[in-house]
Design a protein around this motif. Structure first.
Motif, PDB file in Angstrom:
ATOM      1  N   UNK A 125      47.510  85.612 -86.160  1.00 25.79           N
ATOM      2  CA  UNK A 125      46.492  84.767 -86.775  1.00 25.79           C
ATOM      3  C   UNK A 125      47.015  84.240 -88.102  1.00 25.79           C
ATOM      4  N   UNK A 126      46.472  83.111 -88.497  1.00 26.75           N
ATOM      5  CA  UNK A 126      46.821  82.573 -89.806  1.00 26.75           C
ATOM      6  C   UNK A 126      46.304  83.497 -90.890  1.00 26.75           C
ATOM      7  N   UNK A 162      49.513  86.867 -89.496  1.00 27.34           N
ATOM      8  CA  UNK A 162      49.218  88.284 -89.431  1.00 27.34           C
ATOM      9  C   UNK A 162      49.326  88.749 -87.984  1.00 27.34           C
ATOM     10  N   UNK A 163      49.966  89.873 -87.799  1.00 26.78           N
ATOM     11  CA  UNK A 163      50.184  90.406 -86.455  1.00 26.78           C
ATOM     12  C   UNK A 163      49.324  91.642 -86.233  1.00 26.78           C
ATOM     13  N   UNK A 164      48.692  91.683 -85.046  1.00 28.82           N
ATOM     14  CA  UNK A 164      47.925  92.856 -84.632  1.00 28.82           C
ATOM     15  C   UNK A 164      48.397  93.267 -83.249  1.00 28.82           C
ATOM     16  N   UNK A 165      48.685  94.555 -83.071  1.00 27.30           N
ATOM     17  CA  UNK A 165      49.179  95.065 -81.797  1.00 27.30           C
ATOM     18  C   UNK A 165      48.064  95.783 -81.042  1.00 27.30           C
ATOM     19  N   UNK A 166      48.025  95.558 -79.727  1.00 26.25           N
ATOM     20  CA  UNK A 166      47.087  96.260 -78.848  1.00 26.25           C
ATOM     21  C   UNK A 166      47.905  96.894 -77.717  1.00 26.25           C
ATOM     22  N   UNK A 167      47.788  98.198 -77.588  1.00 25.78           N
ATOM     23  CA  UNK A 167      48.553  98.934 -76.577  1.00 25.78           C
ATOM     24  C   UNK A 167      47.597  99.835 -75.795  1.00 25.78           C
TER      25      UNK A 167
END
Length: 1000
Positions: free
Chosen positions: A321-322, A36-41
């Motif tokens: 994350x897994x 799983x992908x999470x973006x922080x900008x």
């Protein structure tokens, strides 16, 4: 100079390649959906989207170096860390390194910053030290490494070793872009001249490596040695492994923009991550596995929880994350409607899934096979499932009634066969082989294919039955939209809830392995049924389904997600309702497509292979329970910042507030990088808050008008796994008082108040004494007038009459009887005359004008004892005081009367008079050694005499107490005690010590 130019060309080439890749797809690779992908900008608070470095300190914080400066991340919020005071723009941060003692090294474009461990928890700029390896390019830090306490610093003009506060040159005048280290301490360095190895004393260039790899010298971008001793080379043609002196090239390996790899990283689990033109890859011994397309990593880092963080050139910070939950879609055979309402684990391990108007599906371990109308299931809107002892499968539908699935065939039961409704919400296969059916129009009991229905006429709280269940001892329980009922005999009896509860709809009823029966409600949460009563367990969760795992953990499904409650935590929540229940919440961050679960029965199940299956509104979710869950990790709680008025500052160890501070904001945080969305925080300020409050997303508590004193601010929290730190941390707030709020002022005010009351009391006494004195002086003047009139008229007249009677007596013969009578009468007249004269004297003030009571009594005693042998003495104790004249006269009269009585009636030889001036009272004692006073006379007085009564009246008029002690032939003692306030003109104030120890 040529080396620097070559180095710059290499760097620019890499940047151009990476920028060229940005336009490509940024979505996750469908073949790599396990991550799983999470973006922080910058939208989430990152200082800049160009990220260069990442590290984690032992306290759990993630530190991110960007072109816009340094930031600290707790999993929820980014906090900007300003290394330079008074300057708005921060220096770019190019590298980060955590020291063994928890300190942080920060490489910037203008020097090396050192943040000691004491400033990592609560950042304090005053503790930051800036070091400069050299001037110009030598001060631009590019990479850092630390080993055995020695820090290696790579710059744009050389490699340095930092020891004891000084820089030692290792490789001079050569730009360093990146370096790694081997197990034996060698440094693997990428310089402006290509790859080099430093063994601690000399540089080894390995000039043959580029030729063997098929690339130019400046196309080796990074070299890493893994934990097995294998060296990995990132090159312009791809990635290669150096094993036993020979290179193994992983396909695709070709000189192209897509194949070029720039970075490689080994995480805590030993996985190797790299990137090329297509995106993020995971490397194995033989191949590269795509993880995310279009992700071009500048730097990679694995945190303590195993999450992979990726720094990018323009997309900010990424977290991989897994995926905990796997979502099954129509590609796996699930019906296209993909809304699984009911999930059942059969006795043979088969998983059955009923979908909303999608039919009945059976899972064979790989794919789903679906039964629908064409297979005999005439209504495919499946709402509930059950399996009986004969392994027949029963299917409740919305609109088609009840179906039985046996030997591959479906049999329908509807209103024609006696079912009260075509909508079946719940099924319970009974121990005797019968079936209980919950419908929207009553409860039905099917036995030998015959139906018997129950309605409100049979005691049910409502005809809309939501759930029916049979407990382990055979009892039948139902939940309706108006309450919970229990079958006793042939009628249902209500299960009592709270008195003020009224009609509350309840959902599923579930029994655990030890026989506890639970009832779930969207209003009251989780309740336990005991002795036909509903006992509240926890209102924090509102489940729609429950299943118990082998380890006795409870798994719940609900509208707001899936929850796990560890074994025993439900019981602890019931026993201690003020303490929050420990539970783990699962949502989209764990791989779920949605938090909301469906409401079929059952909608959650565990198969024999320890897999949890849950129906959600966006598909069937599966969690492998064999995965190790980190349940013991305590949350890390910090006070992050305090705001007093409009001023923000570091919290320090405590907060001291100046008097009158009306607004205080307390900002706190819990560090959890794995599941920050599941963190729960509660706080309470002693002396202000009467209960614990849940923190909102700002993680801020605001207070106004904090009372004076020391107040403990308590924070407790759970980590992402739901484990609570019930003790938490304590942060003290000290509110200073104004002067008028201090104890000293209050004590002084109290003393002043007491003195004022005493003063007012004394003034009142003086005024009362003055009024009393005025009245007594008036009475005294009246007495003096009466005494003078009596003396001048009555006594003088009596005296004249006595003389005339005496002259008349002399005319009577001496021996005549009449003369004897006359003589007796004259003798009695003399006695009456003498007593009258004494009374007149007592009416007249006889004390000295000076007010000396002792002198007045001494003179009176001398007059009384004239011509007798009786000795009268007067003594004084204490400091002689000025007496009120009226009170002094009354006391004098009492003393004189006592001496007269003793002289006339006691027949003693001595009379002692004692006057004691104490600070709180005046005491007068008159004692003799005579024959004493008879008890009857002491009580009622001598007939015809008013002496004793007069003394008591006088004592009462001056507010005193008169005591007479007498015994037969033991003399008499008369004691008068008068309060100082009633007799002294000036009141003495004497210490308690003096009163207790008068002779000290």
């Amino acid at each position: 100079m040529l080396e620097i130019v070559s180095y710059r060309r290499t760097v620019m080439g890499v940047l151009i390649l990476q920028m060229w890749f940005v336009w490509q797809s940024r979505a996750l690779d469908p073949q790599a959906s396990s991550y799983l992908r999470t973006d922080f900008t910058v939208e989430q608070g990152l200082p800049d989207d160009e990220v260069n470095a990442i590290t984690q300190t032992p306290n759990g914080f993630l530190w991110v170096g960007t072109d816009g400066g340094l930031a600290r991340f707790d999993g929820k919020h980014f906090a900007q860390i300003r290394l330079r005071a008074g300057i708005s723009k921060e220096l770019p941060v190019s590298s980060l390194m955590t020291a063994p003692d928890g300190a942080l090294w920060v490489g910037t474009g203008s020097g090396l910053a050192y943040i000691p461990s004491t400033a990592v928890d609560y950042f304090d700029r005053s503790q930051v030290t800036i070091y400069h390896p050299g001037a110009g390019p030598s001060d631009r830090i590019s990479c850092l490494l630390i080993r055995d306490g020695i820090l290696s610093v790579g710059t744009a003009r050389g490699l340095y070793r930092f020891e004891r506060g000084h820089f030692v040159t290792v490789i001079p005048d050569e730009p360093i872009s990146i370096m790694d280290q081997t197990s034996d301490g060698h440094l693997l360095i990428i310089t402006g001249r290509g790859f080099a190895e430093w063994d601690g004393s000399r540089i080894m260039r390995h000039p043959g490596y580029p030729r063997q790899l098929g690339v130019h010298n400046d196309e080796i971008f990074e070299v890493h040695e893994d934990r097995k001793g294998v060296r990995w080379f990132c090159t312009g043609s791809g990635i290669a492994r150096l094993v036993h002196g020979s290179f193994q090239k992983l396909a695709p390996y070709k000189h192209s923009a897509d194949s070029a790899t720039f970075r490689i990283y080994e995480d805590r689990q030993g996985n190797l991550w790299t990137n090329n033109g297509s995106g993020l890859l995971r490397a194995s011994n033989k191949s590269l596995e795509r993880v995310a397309l279009g992700v071009h990593a500048r730097y990679m880092y694995s945190d303590m929880n195993g999450n992979l963080w990726v720094a990018t050139a323009s997309e900010g910070l990424l977290r991989f994350t897994d995926r905990a939950f796997k979502m099954y879609t129509p590609a796996d055979g699930i019906p296209a409607a993909n809304i699984p309402m009911a999930v059942l684990s059969a006795q043979d391990g088969t998983l059955w899934v009923g979908s909303n108007c999608g039919g009945l599906s059976r899972f064979d371990g790989n794919r789903f096979k679906t039964y629908s109308e064409k297979d005999g299931l005439l209504n495919s809107c499946v709402w509930s499932l059950a399996e009986d002892a004969r392994h027949d499968l029963w299917i409740g539908t919305w609109g088609g009634g009840l179906f039985r699935f046996r030997n591959g065939r479906f049999t329908q039961y509807s209103t024609q066969q006696g079912l009260p409704s075509v909508v079946v919400l719940s099924l319970a296969a009974a121990q005797d082989g019968s079936l209980w059916i919950a419908t929207t129009n009553g409860l039905s009991h099917m036995q030998d294919e015959h139906f018997h229905s129950y309605t409100t006429a049979d005691g049910l709280s409502s005809d809309r039955i939501v759930t029916v269940v049979q407990d382990r001892v055979g009892g039948i329980w139902v939940a309706t939209d108006a309450g919970v009922d229990h079958l006793l005999g042939v009628r249902f009896m209500p299960v009592r809830g709270a008195r003020a509860e009224g009609e509350v709809p309840y959902g599923p009823l579930k029994e655990d392995t030890v026989g506890n029966l639970y009832a779930f409600s969207l209003v009251n949460g989780i309740n336990r049924i005991q002795d036909n009563r509903l006992i509240s367990v926890s209102g924090a969760l509102q489940p729609a389904g429950m299943v118990e795992a082998r380890d006795h953990d409870f798994w719940f499904s609900g509208r707001d997600g899936i929850y796990r409650v560890a074994a025993g935590d439900l019981r602890r929540a019931e026993l201690n309702p003020d303490s929050p229940v420990d539970y783990t919440s699962y949502g989209p961050a764990d791989g779920l497509a949605t938090r909301e679960c469906t409401t079929g029965q059952p909608n959650i199940a565990i198969t024999k292979d320890d897999k949890l299956w849950v129906g959600t509104l966006k598909g069937l979710a599966m969690l492998d329970l064999r995965r190790r869950l980190n349940r013991d990790r305590k949350p890390v709680i910090f006070m992050e910042e305090v705001e007093v008025g409009k001023t923000k500052k570091n919290p320090g160890r405590e907060l001291v507030l100046d008097p009158g501070m009306a607004h205080v904001g307390l900002h706190f945080t819990v560090v959890d990088l794995a599941s920050p969305e599941n963190v729960r925080i509660q706080y309470r300020l002693d002396g202000v808050d009467v209960a614990w409050f849940d923190a909102d997303s700002t993680r801020t508590a605001t207070y106004t008008d904090i009372p004076v004193g020391v107040h403990a601010f308590h924070i407790r929290a759970s980590n992402g796994e739901g484990v609570w730190d019930h003790e938490g941390i304590v942060y003290n707030l000290i509110q200073k008082p104004f002067f008028y709020q201090t104890v000293t002022f209050r004590l002084a005010a109290f003393v002043a108040g007491v003195l004022l009351v005493v003063g007012l009391y004394q003034l009142r006494l003086r005024q009362a004494s003055a009024r009393l004195s005025a009245r007594l002086e008036e009475r005294l003047a009246e007495r003096e007038r009466i005494a003078r009139d009596l003396h001048d008229t009555l006594l003088q007249g009596f005296q004249g009459l006595i003389l005339r009677f005496h002259d008349a007596m002399m005319e009577i013969p001496e021996r005549g009887h009449a003369r004897q009578l006359m003589e007796t009468a004259l003798d009695q007249a003399d006695e009456v005359m003498a007593e009258g004269r004494d009374r007149v004297v007592s009416l007249h003030p006889s004390f000295d004008k000076s007010g000396d009571l002792a002198q007045s009594l001494a003179r009176a005693g001398a007059e009384i004892a004239i011509g007798s042998e009786v000795k009268i003495s007067v003594t004084t104790e204490g400091q002689v005081q000025t007496l009120d004249p009226v009170a002094s006269d009354e006391i004098y009269c009492i003393g004189r009367e006592a001496m007269v009585n003793a002289f006339r009636h006691a027949q003693g030889r001595s009379i002692e008079v004692e006057i004691e001036y104490a600070s709180w009272e005046l005491r007068l004692r008159v004692r003799d050694d005579g024959r004493g006073i008879a008890p009857n006379i002491l009580e009622a007085g001598r007939p015809g005499h008013i002496g004793l009564a007069s003394m008591r009246e006088r004592a009462e008029r001056v507010g005193g107490q008169l005591d007479i002690i007498s015994g037969r032939d033991a003399g008499t003692e008369i004691e008068l005690r008068v309060p100082a306030a009633n007799v002294y003109r000036g009141i003495l104030v004497e210490s308690t010590w003096r009163r207790l120890w008068p002779h000290s």
